[in-house]
Design a protein around this motif. Structure first.
Motif, PDB file in Angstrom:
ATOM      1  N   LEU B 300       0.831  -1.205   0.000  1.00 22.44           N
ATOM      2  CA  LEU B 300       0.000   0.000   0.000  1.00 22.44           C
ATOM      3  C   LEU B 300       0.859   1.246   0.000  1.00 22.44           C
ATOM      4  N   TYR B 302       1.833   5.347  -2.056  1.00 21.72           N
ATOM      5  CA  TYR B 302       2.157   5.952  -3.338  1.00 21.72           C
ATOM      6  C   TYR B 302       3.656   5.896  -3.557  1.00 21.72           C
ATOM      7  N   LYS B 306       4.598  11.461  -4.214  1.00 21.25           N
ATOM      8  CA  LYS B 306       3.166  11.626  -4.451  1.00 21.25           C
ATOM      9  C   LYS B 306       2.407  11.395  -3.154  1.00 21.25           C
ATOM     10  N   THR B 307       1.441  12.192  -2.876  1.00 19.16           N
ATOM     11  CA  THR B 307       0.552  11.922  -1.749  1.00 19.16           C
ATOM     12  C   THR B 307      -0.859  12.280  -2.176  1.00 19.16           C
ATOM     13  N   ALA B 308      -1.818  11.851  -1.402  1.00 22.52           N
ATOM     14  CA  ALA B 308      -3.197  12.187  -1.744  1.00 22.52           C
ATOM     15  C   ALA B 308      -4.017  12.240  -0.471  1.00 22.52           C
ATOM     16  N   ALA B 309      -4.944  13.161  -0.418  1.00 17.96           N
ATOM     17  CA  ALA B 309      -5.870  13.216   0.702  1.00 17.96           C
ATOM     18  C   ALA B 309      -7.015  12.258   0.405  1.00 17.96           C
ATOM     19  N   PRO B 310      -7.672  11.726   1.461  1.00 15.75           N
ATOM     20  CA  PRO B 310      -8.800  10.835   1.209  1.00 15.75           C
ATOM     21  C   PRO B 310      -9.864  11.520   0.358  1.00 15.75           C
ATOM     22  N   HIS B 319     -11.898   5.018  -0.232  1.00 18.39           N
ATOM     23  CA  HIS B 319     -11.095   3.839   0.075  1.00 18.39           C
ATOM     24  C   HIS B 319     -11.857   2.803   0.878  1.00 18.39           C
ATOM     25  N   PRO B 326      -6.717   0.221  -4.346  1.00 17.55           N
ATOM     26  CA  PRO B 326      -5.830   1.085  -3.572  1.00 17.55           C
ATOM     27  C   PRO B 326      -4.582   1.475  -4.364  1.00 17.55           C
TER      28      PRO B 326
END
Lengths: 122, 437
Positions: B300, B302, B306-310, B319, B326
């Motif tokens: 699991l 990125y 890279k990051t991402a908010a829910p 998710h 995922p």
């Protein structure tokens, strides 16, 4: 999802100190009969967190399990039948497992728990 | 007592581990007296005929077992050996129904020659009827021929002969039953039936046990472990492979083999972030982790940077929705193997088995080392060769606490936490990570 699986699953979100047992949110329970294997039950018994099983069974509508048990009860057919029913015949078909510390829900759809974490939870 | 095992002449490096596993499953001690990788005839010592029958009852690569009556380099020597070793048995079967057969490995005998060989045993002076089906006494003359030079006709005579009385056969029919061509739900990483069955054997799958596959996919190992009577459950990072489609999924494979009573559950999760509570629950772990040839190792998260908010869809976090795929990042193979071993150490009962497949290059210089763990003992290393690469089945036994140096386990874990353990393997690590920077 059977209660055996529930008895082995925990919340592993980063920072959670005690993610076991997961609370059960029931939407739909199904019962499916399956052949009893005394050898399997005897093997599993010492590995089961008993209180978690009793509470989970009660949440699923089955309140026949004794609170206090010891391994000598494995000689009793009556006990084996109840243990078998709670552990292997009750299925959470729809609902959720809830982290006891954070309240995070892990959905259970068609009997399959989704335990995947989001990127910011690992 | 001496027994002769007729082995399949295939997957040679899996055969002795199978012999050991069969003995362990039957609670027996087996001593291998004569074994050669280039021969399908193996002579072992077992306590009794009943033990031999129990031994063969779960076998896959061991085809049948025979009471050993004699061996020799030619027929004269074979007859002499039988006279010495089995003379007492001859009178015992004087009036029983019987038959003889010839099993020539790598050799051919005409019908009339077979008859001549069989008739050379007329001195047994057996009076019972000769019947071809279900005779009380089934004798087999085994001939072991050398591989001749390809241009010539081959050697004139076999190099070794044995005589045995049939006691029992294994479960080779299961190879056809579990044939992938006939299985409803498979994927490109499904393992063929014979090796899936042997893998389950080496994990000591048997009734009363609980076995887990953390990369269950379409359940190649789960169905064979269930075939041997153990209860199985599995998980996968890929929800699509766990769920399949309504009439074609993990459960329908068990229904096809009428073993759904041995299938417990499946769930969606990542081995690195396993939701299983860490306790010595499992009798066996069996897996073929993705190693980048057909499926890449993933965990699991990125890729770096890279990051991402829910994200929320209709007020439900994306998710947590069914069908959520995922984000996964490539994951070093060495790291994954160490995670598998460490997971096995935590989750297996004492002496529980972990069987895990891993790839290796055929070029000896670039062979991957066998991963090790201070809490696990390596039991066997089996190799399946392909054209340009090969893969190995590694089987480990979980050591009981009395045999483990716990301080050493803490050292390994803290080094892994620092991320330094695999630095010596930087090139290979990068190779398996696709050279990401």
């Amino acid at each position: 999802m059977r209660l055996l699986t529930h008895n082995m699953l925990s919340s592993n979100i980063k920072g959670v100190a005690n993610g076991f047992p997961l609370r059960i949110e029931v939407e739909k329970v199904v019962e499916k009969q399956v052949e009893l294997s005394a050898d399997f039950l005897r093997n599993l018994f010492p590995k089961i967190e008993w209180k978690a099983l009793v509470d989970a069974a009660r949440t699923m509508g089955y309140a026949e399990l004794a609170e206090e048990v010891d391994s000598s009860m494995l000689d009793s057919n009556e006990f084996l039948n109840k243990f078998h029913h709670a552990l292997l015949e009750l299925h959470l078909e729809e609902g959720a497992l809830v982290c006891p510390e954070t309240g995070r829900r892990f959905p259970v759809n068609k009997g399959i728990p989704n335990m995947l974490l989001h990127e910011d939870e690992v | 007592m001496k027994y002769l095992i007729r082995l399949a002449q295939a997957y040679e490096t899996f055969r002795r581990p199978e012999i050991d596993a069969l003995a362990a499953l039957a609670g027996l001690e087996v001593h291998v007296l004569h074994y050669h990788h280039d021969s399908p005839f193996c002579i072992v010592d077992l306590p009794s005929n009943d033990a031999a029958k129990a031994f063969i009852s779960r076998a896959i690569l061991c085809m049948s077992i025979y009471e050993w009556w004699g061996s020799g380099g030619d027929y004269e020597a074979l007859h002499a050996s039988v006279r010495t070793n089995a003379f007492a048995a001859l009178a015992k079967y004087r009036d029983a129904s019987f038959k003889f057969a010839v099993d020539s490995f790598r050799g051919k005998r005409t019908m009339s020659k077979q008859r001549e060989l069989i008739e050379s045993f007329a001195w047994f002076d057996w009076q019972g009827p000769i019947i071809m089906h279900d005779a009380e006494v089934q004798m087999v003359i085994f001939e072991d021929w050398d591989r001749g030079p390809t241009s010539a006709k081959g050697p004139p005579d076999p190099k070794m002969l044995h005589l045995g009385r049939w006691l029992g056969s294994g479960l080779r029919d299961a190879i056809l039953t579990y044939d992938l061509k006939k299985r409803k739900y498979i994927s490109r990483t499904s393992m063929d039936a014979e090796l899936s069955l042997v893998t389950a054997l080496l994990t000591l799958a048997a009734p009363g046990k609980i076995i887990y596959d953390p990369f269950v996919g379409t359940g190649s190992f789960a169905v064979t472990a269930a075939f041997f009577g153990s209860k199985v459950f599995g998980s996968d990072i890929d929800a699509r492979s766990i769920r399949g489609v309504p009439d074609c999924n993990l459960l329908t494979n068990f229904v096809q083999y009428q073993s759904q009573h041995n299938f417990l559950d499946s769930f969606i999760s990542d081995l690195v972030h396993t939701p299983l509570r860490r306790a010595q629950i499992l009798d066996g772990i069996i897996c073929d982790p993705p190693y980048g040839i057909r499926e890449g190792p993933k965990t699991l998260g990125y890729r770096e940077g890279k990051t991402a908010a829910p994200v929320t869809i209709d007020d439900i976090p994306a998710h947590m929705r069914d069908g959520w795929v995922p984000p996964k990042r490539p994951y070093g193979f060495d790291d994954m193997m160490q995670d598998v071993l460490d997971f096995g150490f935590d989750m297996l009962v004492d002496h529980g088995r972990l069987s895990v497949w891993m790839p290796t290059a055929n070029d000896e210089d670039s062979d991957l080392p066998v991963p090790s763990h201070p809490g696990l003992a390596i039991i066997s290393i089996c190799t399946q060769h392909f054209n340009k690469w090969s893969r190995r089945l590694l089987t480990y036994r979980r050591l009981p606490h009395s045999e483990i140096d716990l301080a050493q386990i803490n050292v390994v874990r803290s080094e892994r936490a620092k991320g330094s353990a695999n630095d010596v393997n930087r090139f290979r690590k990068k190779y398996f990570e696709g050279f990401r920077t």
